[in-house]
Structures are given as C-alpha cells and as structure tokens.
Design a protein around this motif. Structure first.
Motif, PDB file in Angstrom:
ATOM      1  N   LYS A 127       0.793  -1.028   0.385  1.00 30.76           N
ATOM      2  CA  LYS A 127       0.063   0.002  -0.320  1.00 30.76           C
ATOM      3  C   LYS A 127       0.931   0.905  -0.264  1.00 30.76           C
ATOM      4  O   LYS A 127       0.862   2.603  -0.550  1.00 30.76           O
ATOM      5  CB  LYS A 127      -0.853   0.189   0.972  1.00 30.76           C
ATOM      6  CG  LYS A 127      -1.847   0.990   1.220  1.00 30.76           C
ATOM      7  CD  LYS A 127      -2.888   0.741   2.041  1.00 30.76           C
ATOM      8  CE  LYS A 127      -3.553   2.314   2.326  1.00 30.76           C
ATOM      9  NZ  LYS A 127      -4.745   2.489   3.585  1.00 30.76           N
ATOM     10  N   ALA A 128       1.765   1.360   0.957  1.00 36.53           N
ATOM     11  CA  ALA A 128       2.798   2.500   0.927  1.00 36.53           C
ATOM     12  C   ALA A 128       3.906   2.833  -0.173  1.00 36.53           C
ATOM     13  O   ALA A 128       3.644   3.779  -1.320  1.00 36.53           O
ATOM     14  CB  ALA A 128       3.577   1.809   2.111  1.00 36.53           C
ATOM     15  N   ILE A 129       4.409   1.092  -1.164  1.00 29.42           N
ATOM     16  CA  ILE A 129       4.656   1.513  -2.080  1.00 29.42           C
ATOM     17  C   ILE A 129       4.173   2.191  -3.112  1.00 29.42           C
ATOM     18  O   ILE A 129       4.337   2.872  -3.843  1.00 29.42           O
ATOM     19  CB  ILE A 129       5.648  -0.086  -2.878  1.00 29.42           C
ATOM     20  CG1 ILE A 129       5.825   0.160  -1.517  1.00 29.42           C
ATOM     21  CG2 ILE A 129       6.017  -0.097  -4.210  1.00 29.42           C
ATOM     22  CD1 ILE A 129       6.823  -1.935  -1.734  1.00 29.42           C
ATOM     23  N   ARG A 130       2.450   1.874  -3.951  1.00 34.74           N
ATOM     24  CA  ARG A 130       2.424   2.420  -4.535  1.00 34.74           C
ATOM     25  C   ARG A 130       1.866   3.990  -4.139  1.00 34.74           C
ATOM     26  O   ARG A 130       1.339   4.442  -5.291  1.00 34.74           O
ATOM     27  CB  ARG A 130       0.463   1.721  -4.091  1.00 34.74           C
ATOM     28  CG  ARG A 130       0.699   0.146  -5.323  1.00 34.74           C
ATOM     29  CD  ARG A 130      -1.159  -0.023  -5.208  1.00 34.74           C
ATOM     30  NE  ARG A 130      -2.171   0.044  -4.720  1.00 34.74           N
ATOM     31  CZ  ARG A 130      -1.479  -1.516  -3.083  1.00 34.74           C
ATOM     32  NH1 ARG A 130      -0.716  -2.584  -3.268  1.00 34.74           N
ATOM     33  NH2 ARG A 130      -2.487  -1.592  -2.033  1.00 34.74           N
ATOM     34  N   LEU A 131       1.574   4.135  -3.151  1.00 40.32           N
ATOM     35  CA  LEU A 131       1.432   5.720  -2.820  1.00 40.32           C
ATOM     36  C   LEU A 131       2.529   6.099  -3.085  1.00 40.32           C
ATOM     37  O   LEU A 131       2.072   7.151  -3.330  1.00 40.32           O
ATOM     38  CB  LEU A 131       0.692   5.967  -1.326  1.00 40.32           C
ATOM     39  CG  LEU A 131       1.026   7.199  -0.919  1.00 40.32           C
ATOM     40  CD1 LEU A 131      -0.079   8.150  -0.444  1.00 40.32           C
ATOM     41  CD2 LEU A 131       1.025   7.288   0.749  1.00 40.32           C
ATOM     42  N   TYR A 132       3.873   6.068  -2.543  1.00 39.52           N
ATOM     43  CA  TYR A 132       4.883   6.534  -3.410  1.00 39.52           C
ATOM     44  C   TYR A 132       4.953   6.545  -4.627  1.00 39.52           C
ATOM     45  O   TYR A 132       4.658   7.628  -5.469  1.00 39.52           O
ATOM     46  CB  TYR A 132       6.184   5.759  -3.117  1.00 39.52           C
ATOM     47  CG  TYR A 132       5.863   5.567  -1.009  1.00 39.52           C
ATOM     48  CD1 TYR A 132       5.322   6.738  -0.623  1.00 39.52           C
ATOM     49  CD2 TYR A 132       6.242   5.263  -0.220  1.00 39.52           C
ATOM     50  CE1 TYR A 132       5.530   7.309   1.513  1.00 39.52           C
ATOM     51  CE2 TYR A 132       6.274   4.997   0.986  1.00 39.52           C
ATOM     52  CZ  TYR A 132       5.888   6.035   1.330  1.00 39.52           C
ATOM     53  OH  TYR A 132       5.865   5.919   2.816  1.00 39.52           O
ATOM     54  N   GLU A 133       4.380   5.800  -5.444  1.00 35.99           N
ATOM     55  CA  GLU A 133       4.762   5.050  -6.490  1.00 35.99           C
ATOM     56  C   GLU A 133       3.304   6.721  -7.550  1.00 35.99           C
ATOM     57  O   GLU A 133       3.914   6.662  -8.300  1.00 35.99           O
ATOM     58  CB  GLU A 133       4.522   4.235  -7.746  1.00 35.99           C
ATOM     59  CG  GLU A 133       5.426   3.037  -6.969  1.00 35.99           C
ATOM     60  CD  GLU A 133       5.318   1.528  -7.769  1.00 35.99           C
ATOM     61  OE1 GLU A 133       6.246   0.872  -7.542  1.00 35.99           O
ATOM     62  OE2 GLU A 133       4.022   1.080  -7.325  1.00 35.99           O
ATOM     63  N   THR A 134       2.642   6.557  -7.296  1.00 33.11           N
ATOM     64  CA  THR A 134       1.622   7.735  -7.561  1.00 33.11           C
ATOM     65  C   THR A 134       1.840   8.925  -7.225  1.00 33.11           C
ATOM     66  O   THR A 134       1.390   9.739  -7.560  1.00 33.11           O
ATOM     67  CB  THR A 134      -0.083   7.199  -7.099  1.00 33.11           C
ATOM     68  OG1 THR A 134       0.047   7.040  -5.651  1.00 33.11           O
ATOM     69  CG2 THR A 134      -0.408   5.525  -7.227  1.00 33.11           C
TER      70      THR A 134
END
Length: 184
Positions: free
Chosen positions: A143-150
């Motif tokens: 979830k955090a990785i997706r947030l950072y990527e977006t």
C-alpha cells in the motif's frame, strides 16, 4: 522550516497537519513508542532507539531552524496521531536531497493522513528547490509503495535480507526516490 497549518475533513473526521512545536515533544516521545509497536512496517520495535522529551525538543528545534529539514505532525481531536520528517544533510555533495519518513497511528489509517503529510512535504520540497527526496519502505508494504509511486517516486534499489523481524524471518527494504522535474 515552518509551514502553514492545513485542515482536512475526511469521512467525518477533521484533522490538521502543521509544523511540530516544542510543546509537542512529550506527546511525540510516547507516540513514537506506540507507533513502533503497532506495525512491522517501522524500522524499530516498540521502545527501541527511544527518544525522550528533551531529545524531541532538540529535534524539533533543529528541524525548525534548518532550511533543509521539515517536521510535521497530524492532529485530530486535539491529539497528535502521526508525524513525518524530511531530513537533509549538511554535506555539500548531498545538500540537494532530503530523506522522508512518515508514521500514523493505526486507529487513524484510512483517512488519508499519511498521503496528505506526504503531499505537504513534497510541496515544501518543491518550494525549497530540493531536487531529490529519498525514502526506505518495507518491501511487503504494498500500500505504501503504491502511494509513493503515485506521488512520483521510483524504485532505486532493494536491500536484500535487510531486516530480521521478531518472527525470525528476513525482509527486504525498497529504496525509492522522487526527483524534481527533469532531473535524473
């Protein structure tokens, strides 16, 4: 550095993101221990690398005074429920970048607090002309990785078997960075 207070209302809850103040030190000291014990996503287990009230006061003083440092807190119902920091280096060769870290109390997950603290930090980064923001995230924290990527971050690398948790298993750490427009 200091930013202006920012107010949010999400799912019926009001919260404010603001710069940390020395009076927050007591709450931050106990909150850090709480947050470290709520999730395996943090670097520390509960109570490790304890920072007392005086230590937090000094950290807040330093972050407020330095051009390439930022310390934000999220406040809901009068309590600090999360915090984040951007910490830069005094070394000239690294003065173009800061490292970001964030944590939010589990009972306040799902209200966008972490996302808004990240966005507030990135806005500050851009206003300061900082060219690179780095962070480290547990490889299983999808979830955090997706947030950072977006939010414009990309994976720079992976530290294999970087952490050993209480369960005896090893976990990888993902290193990510966001660059100022046009910089690579």
């Amino acid at each position: 550095m200091i930013i202006n207070d920012q107010d949010y209302r999400v799912k019926g809850m009001h919260y404010t993101i603001r710069s940390a103040m020395e009076k927050d030190a007591d709450k931050l000291s106990s909150l850090r221990v709480q947050l470290d014990g709520e999730t395996d996503n943090m670097d520390r287990e509960a109570g490790e690398a304890f920072i007392d009230v005086a230590g937090f006061r000094e950290l807040i003083r330093m972050d407020t005074a330095k051009r390439n440092h930022l310390f934000l807190v999220a406040v809901a119902s009068g309590d600090i429920v999360g915090y984040c920091r951007c910490a830069g280096s005094e070394l000239k060769r690294f003065s173009h970048q800061v490292e970001f870290g964030v944590c939010v109390a589990r009972s306040f997950w799902g209200y966008g607090i972490g996302r808004e603290m990240l966005q507030s930090s990135l806005q500050w980064v851009d206003e300061q002309g900082i060219e690179k923001v780095t962070l480290k995230v547990l490889a299983t924290n999808d979830k955090a990785i997706r947030l950072y990527e977006t939010s414009g971050f990309e994976v720079e690398g992976v530290f294999k078997r970087d952490r050993r948790h209480a369960d005896g298993r090893y976990y990888d750490t993902v290193v990510m960075a966001r660059f100022a427009d046009g910089m690579r």
